[in-house]
Design a protein around this motif. Sequence first.
Motif, PDB file in Angstrom:
ATOM      1  N   UNK A 160      36.626  41.485  43.176  1.00  0.00           N
ATOM      2  CA  UNK A 160      37.356  40.291  42.730  1.00  0.00           C
ATOM      3  C   UNK A 160      36.837  39.718  41.415  1.00  0.00           C
ATOM      4  N   UNK A 161      35.859  40.367  40.801  1.00  0.00           N
ATOM      5  CA  UNK A 161      35.222  39.829  39.603  1.00  0.00           C
ATOM      6  C   UNK A 161      36.190  39.517  38.478  1.00  0.00           C
ATOM      7  N   UNK A 162      37.052  40.472  38.135  1.00  0.00           N
ATOM      8  CA  UNK A 162      37.981  40.230  37.029  1.00  0.00           C
ATOM      9  C   UNK A 162      38.999  39.151  37.381  1.00  0.00           C
ATOM     10  N   UNK A 163      39.389  39.068  38.640  1.00  0.00           N
ATOM     11  CA  UNK A 163      40.310  38.002  39.059  1.00  0.00           C
ATOM     12  C   UNK A 163      39.638  36.646  38.862  1.00  0.00           C
ATOM     13  N   UNK A 164      38.387  36.543  39.282  1.00  0.00           N
ATOM     14  CA  UNK A 164      37.633  35.291  39.110  1.00  0.00           C
ATOM     15  C   UNK A 164      37.511  34.948  37.628  1.00  0.00           C
ATOM     16  N   UNK A 165      37.128  35.934  36.822  1.00  0.00           N
ATOM     17  CA  UNK A 165      36.952  35.703  35.379  1.00  0.00           C
ATOM     18  C   UNK A 165      38.258  35.248  34.748  1.00  0.00           C
ATOM     19  N   UNK A 166      39.350  35.953  35.032  1.00  0.00           N
ATOM     20  CA  UNK A 166      40.649  35.591  34.453  1.00  0.00           C
ATOM     21  C   UNK A 166      41.079  34.177  34.873  1.00  0.00           C
ATOM     22  N   UNK A 167      40.916  33.870  36.141  1.00  0.00           N
ATOM     23  CA  UNK A 167      41.328  32.551  36.640  1.00  0.00           C
ATOM     24  C   UNK A 167      40.509  31.433  36.003  1.00  0.00           C
ATOM     25  N   UNK A 168      39.196  31.586  35.999  1.00  0.00           N
ATOM     26  CA  UNK A 168      38.340  30.544  35.415  1.00  0.00           C
ATOM     27  C   UNK A 168      38.614  30.376  33.923  1.00  0.00           C
ATOM     28  N   UNK A 206      30.755  38.899  34.579  1.00  0.00           N
ATOM     29  CA  UNK A 206      30.822  39.926  33.537  1.00  0.00           C
ATOM     30  C   UNK A 206      29.578  40.815  33.564  1.00  0.00           C
ATOM     31  N   UNK A 207      28.417  40.204  33.711  1.00  0.00           N
ATOM     32  CA  UNK A 207      27.170  40.973  33.763  1.00  0.00           C
ATOM     33  C   UNK A 207      27.133  41.852  35.007  1.00  0.00           C
ATOM     34  N   UNK A 208      27.570  41.323  36.130  1.00  0.00           N
ATOM     35  CA  UNK A 208      27.621  42.113  37.359  1.00  0.00           C
ATOM     36  C   UNK A 208      28.523  43.328  37.172  1.00  0.00           C
ATOM     37  N   UNK A 209      29.670  43.133  36.539  1.00  0.00           N
ATOM     38  CA  UNK A 209      30.565  44.261  36.265  1.00  0.00           C
ATOM     39  C   UNK A 209      29.887  45.289  35.373  1.00  0.00           C
ATOM     40  N   UNK A 210      29.184  44.822  34.349  1.00  0.00           N
ATOM     41  CA  UNK A 210      28.511  45.739  33.429  1.00  0.00           C
ATOM     42  C   UNK A 210      27.443  46.556  34.144  1.00  0.00           C
ATOM     43  N   UNK A 211      26.816  45.990  35.151  1.00  0.00           N
ATOM     44  CA  UNK A 211      25.784  46.704  35.909  1.00  0.00           C
ATOM     45  C   UNK A 211      26.415  47.623  36.955  1.00  0.00           C
ATOM     46  N   UNK A 212      27.365  47.111  37.706  1.00  0.00           N
ATOM     47  CA  UNK A 212      27.893  47.852  38.854  1.00  0.00           C
ATOM     48  C   UNK A 212      28.920  48.919  38.515  1.00  0.00           C
ATOM     49  N   UNK A 213      29.726  48.689  37.502  1.00  0.00           N
ATOM     50  CA  UNK A 213      30.878  49.558  37.282  1.00  0.00           C
ATOM     51  C   UNK A 213      30.733  50.515  36.117  1.00  0.00           C
ATOM     52  N   UNK A 214      29.534  50.648  35.574  1.00  0.00           N
ATOM     53  CA  UNK A 214      29.331  51.610  34.488  1.00  0.00           C
ATOM     54  C   UNK A 214      28.799  52.932  35.020  1.00  0.00           C
ATOM     55  N   UNK A 229      39.120  47.054  35.598  1.00  0.00           N
ATOM     56  CA  UNK A 229      40.404  47.046  36.299  1.00  0.00           C
ATOM     57  C   UNK A 229      40.373  45.980  37.377  1.00  0.00           C
ATOM     58  N   UNK A 230      41.519  45.454  37.641  1.00  0.00           N
ATOM     59  CA  UNK A 230      41.661  44.560  38.785  1.00  0.00           C
ATOM     60  C   UNK A 230      41.816  45.452  40.005  1.00  0.00           C
ATOM     61  N   UNK A 231      40.791  45.480  40.837  1.00  0.00           N
ATOM     62  CA  UNK A 231      40.807  46.324  42.018  1.00  0.00           C
ATOM     63  C   UNK A 231      41.561  45.633  43.146  1.00  0.00           C
ATOM     64  N   UNK A 232      42.227  46.414  43.985  1.00  0.00           N
ATOM     65  CA  UNK A 232      42.850  45.786  45.148  1.00  0.00           C
ATOM     66  C   UNK A 232      41.740  45.248  46.046  1.00  0.00           C
ATOM     67  N   UNK A 233      41.814  43.992  46.364  1.00  0.00           N
ATOM     68  CA  UNK A 233      40.758  43.357  47.156  1.00  0.00           C
ATOM     69  C   UNK A 233      41.281  43.058  48.548  1.00  0.00           C
ATOM     70  N   UNK A 234      40.908  43.897  49.473  1.00  0.00           N
ATOM     71  CA  UNK A 234      41.275  43.655  50.868  1.00  0.00           C
ATOM     72  C   UNK A 234      40.493  42.453  51.374  1.00  0.00           C
ATOM     73  N   UNK A 235      41.013  41.804  52.361  1.00  0.00           N
ATOM     74  CA  UNK A 235      40.385  40.600  52.909  1.00  0.00           C
ATOM     75  C   UNK A 235      38.951  40.884  53.333  1.00  0.00           C
ATOM     76  N   UNK A 236      38.680  42.069  53.858  1.00  0.00           N
ATOM     77  CA  UNK A 236      37.353  42.394  54.364  1.00  0.00           C
ATOM     78  C   UNK A 236      36.367  42.778  53.259  1.00  0.00           C
ATOM     79  N   UNK A 237      36.819  43.053  52.048  1.00  0.00           N
ATOM     80  CA  UNK A 237      35.924  43.494  50.990  1.00  0.00           C
ATOM     81  C   UNK A 237      35.060  42.360  50.464  1.00  0.00           C
ATOM     82  N   UNK A 238      33.812  42.720  50.153  1.00  0.00           N
ATOM     83  CA  UNK A 238      32.898  41.748  49.563  1.00  0.00           C
ATOM     84  C   UNK A 238      32.889  41.817  48.048  1.00  0.00           C
ATOM     85  N   UNK A 239      33.556  42.797  47.466  1.00  0.00           N
ATOM     86  CA  UNK A 239      33.572  42.910  46.013  1.00  0.00           C
ATOM     87  C   UNK A 239      34.962  43.298  45.545  1.00  0.00           C
TER      88      UNK A 239
END
Length: 145
Positions: free
Chosen positions: A103-111, A51-59, A91-101
Amino acid sequence: MADHQEASVTLPSDPASVSSARRYVASVLAEWGMASGTDAADTVRLIVSELATNAVQHTLGQSPTFTVDMELERDEQLRIGVTDSHPRYPKRLPAAVQQDNGRGMVIIRCLTAECGGTLTVRPTPEGGKTVWITLPWVASVSRPA
């Protein structure tokens, strides 16, 4: 122990603040009785980190700070919110296999779901948003002697 406990910290929207947010949350959880190193504490720290990473990176530089709010209700329910001043909801971004980022919201929702919790996003009166997670409290709370 009180029926309702709260803790909050505001940090600069800087990548170094993500680890500060994790440390803060771990400290508060320990103070409230959730031992560090447990699966529950590790899961909460990971969720807060994302969540903190999203707040820093996506604002997009439009949120100079973010705030982590914690609430414990009657030793039953833990709520953690991360607030920033950017109006765009995550937003849940489309995460291609090669992408390093992306997936944050997917991880948060799953956990959150695995722990029996919920995730909500609410606008703030100032035009930003808070991403809230609500989890069952799984630690026995320390009682003063």
